[in-house]
Design a protein around this motif. Sequence first.
Motif, PDB file in Angstrom:
ATOM      1  N   GLN A   1       0.851  -1.193   0.000  1.00 16.11           N
ATOM      2  CA  GLN A   1       0.000   0.000   0.000  1.00 16.11           C
ATOM      3  C   GLN A   1       0.888   1.244   0.000  1.00 16.11           C
ATOM      4  O   GLN A   1       0.848   2.055   0.921  1.00 16.11           O
ATOM      5  CB  GLN A   1      -0.933  -0.011   1.220  1.00 16.11           C
ATOM      6  CG  GLN A   1      -1.906  -1.165   1.249  1.00 16.11           C
ATOM      7  CD  GLN A   1      -2.900  -1.111   0.104  1.00 16.11           C
ATOM      8  OE1 GLN A   1      -3.363  -0.042  -0.280  1.00 16.11           O
ATOM      9  NE2 GLN A   1      -3.227  -2.274  -0.448  1.00 16.11           N
TER      10      GLN A   1
ATOM     11  N   ARG B   1       2.417   4.798  -0.444  1.00 22.04           N
ATOM     12  CA  ARG B   1       1.788   6.116  -0.360  1.00 22.04           C
ATOM     13  C   ARG B   1       1.911   6.910  -1.657  1.00 22.04           C
ATOM     14  O   ARG B   1       1.148   7.842  -1.883  1.00 22.04           O
ATOM     15  CB  ARG B   1       2.400   6.916   0.794  1.00 22.04           C
ATOM     16  CG  ARG B   1       2.173   6.294   2.167  1.00 22.04           C
ATOM     17  CD  ARG B   1       2.803   7.113   3.276  1.00 22.04           C
ATOM     18  NE  ARG B   1       2.144   8.408   3.425  1.00 22.04           N
ATOM     19  CZ  ARG B   1       2.689   9.572   3.129  1.00 22.04           C
ATOM     20  NH1 ARG B   1       3.928   9.618   2.644  1.00 22.04           N
ATOM     21  NH2 ARG B   1       2.033  10.702   3.313  1.00 22.04           N
TER      22      ARG B   1
ATOM     23  N   CYS C   1       1.762   5.567  -4.799  1.00 23.72           N
ATOM     24  CA  CYS C   1       1.283   4.792  -5.951  1.00 23.72           C
ATOM     25  C   CYS C   1       0.347   5.632  -6.820  1.00 23.72           C
ATOM     26  O   CYS C   1      -0.605   6.238  -6.327  1.00 23.72           O
ATOM     27  CB  CYS C   1       0.565   3.538  -5.473  1.00 23.72           C
ATOM     28  SG  CYS C   1       0.056   2.459  -6.828  1.00 23.72           S
TER      29      CYS C   1
ATOM     30  N   ASN D   1      -2.886   7.365  -5.061  1.00 23.12           N
ATOM     31  CA  ASN D   1      -2.468   7.564  -3.676  1.00 23.12           C
ATOM     32  C   ASN D   1      -1.546   8.764  -3.524  1.00 23.12           C
ATOM     33  O   ASN D   1      -1.564   9.446  -2.491  1.00 23.12           O
ATOM     34  CB  ASN D   1      -1.752   6.317  -3.145  1.00 23.12           C
ATOM     35  CG  ASN D   1      -2.701   5.216  -2.748  1.00 23.12           C
ATOM     36  OD1 ASN D   1      -3.905   5.432  -2.681  1.00 23.12           O
ATOM     37  ND2 ASN D   1      -2.169   4.042  -2.484  1.00 23.12           N
TER      38      ASN D   1
ATOM     39  N   LYS E   1      -3.704  11.750  -3.149  1.00 19.97           N
ATOM     40  CA  LYS E   1      -4.388  11.712  -1.860  1.00 19.97           C
ATOM     41  C   LYS E   1      -3.441  12.077  -0.725  1.00 19.97           C
ATOM     42  O   LYS E   1      -3.836  12.739   0.240  1.00 19.97           O
ATOM     43  CB  LYS E   1      -4.975  10.316  -1.629  1.00 19.97           C
ATOM     44  CG  LYS E   1      -5.745  10.171  -0.331  1.00 19.97           C
ATOM     45  CD  LYS E   1      -6.418   8.815  -0.242  1.00 19.97           C
ATOM     46  CE  LYS E   1      -5.396   7.705  -0.114  1.00 19.97           C
ATOM     47  NZ  LYS E   1      -6.051   6.371   0.101  1.00 19.97           N
ATOM     48  N   ASN E   2      -2.173  11.671  -0.847  1.00 21.98           N
ATOM     49  CA  ASN E   2      -1.187  11.915   0.200  1.00 21.98           C
ATOM     50  C   ASN E   2      -0.317  13.143  -0.058  1.00 21.98           C
ATOM     51  O   ASN E   2       0.671  13.360   0.650  1.00 21.98           O
ATOM     52  CB  ASN E   2      -0.300  10.680   0.375  1.00 21.98           C
ATOM     53  CG  ASN E   2      -1.072   9.488   0.897  1.00 21.98           C
ATOM     54  OD1 ASN E   2      -1.808   9.604   1.877  1.00 21.98           O
ATOM     55  ND2 ASN E   2      -0.920   8.340   0.257  1.00 21.98           N
TER      56      ASN E   2
END
Length: 291
Positions: free
Chosen positions: A20, A22, A24, A178, A181-182
């Motif tokens: 997962q 961060r 990606c 991601n 989002k991050n």
Amino acid sequence: MSGAGNLELGITVGTRCNFQCRHCIVDRNLGRKKISSREVSLQIETINKYHPRSLIFTGGEPTLYIKEITKILSAIDDPNKIRTRIVTNGHFAISPASAEKTLRSFSVLHSVQMSYDKFHAKFAPVTHIYNLFEACAKLNLSFSIVCAIESPLDLVFLNSIKLPGVPITIQKVLSIGNAKKNAIEYRYKRVDGNVFKKTCPNLGKLVYNCGFGFTTCCAFLASASDNRNYVHPTVEIHRRSRFYKLISRFSFGRLLQMSGLPKKNLSPADSDPCVLCSHVIPRILKSENST
């Protein structure tokens, strides 16, 4: 199609991944969970028609889709004439033996590229690189590394990878998936004028995003909520699209002129060809459709 034999075809076989990370960039529009049986048949038909010089299986994590990849490879005319590569996070390389076992699961394989950087390091120790490298050497497979960075300082991370002669590709993180989002992306200090001399870095390549279609774009336009102008059900339709004709004929400097977007309105992020492309191409298409 002229030059079809020089085509590099990337196939997103699914977006499922056991990491997962961060950073990606795999967006929901860059592929669905798993390639369907109908899509497998489409890939076989496309490969046998165009005879690409290379196939690249990506994800997600492609080793989670070995069954689907094998179906494709077992049905193409002469798989050994096409260079086949996987881009993997190397999760299975807990030892040279386990890495070798997974690699042997592929019916045909010529090259392995491992994604490894400060983001992947949170899920796999650097020893996975050495284990995978050793397995590739034993199986006579080419081995390389792709490293994502959000700052030039991240290049220091490469000092932890001591494998002389192993090619390392650097990728600057884009604000998609991601990463968006991050709030992770490569940040430029100013607009780099060299971008205007460049053309699309993906020319000569096509990507098939499972659940969506074929595209030259691997970033913003393909991940748009309405990507119909950029992603198409067949290679032929994509190659006939206005989008493909624009990016295959013009530099980004010329595309900027055609878009009518003033240079003074550009931000440092537009130093990246993919970012600039996402701003100028929609403006051009909108202008052409309104006339």
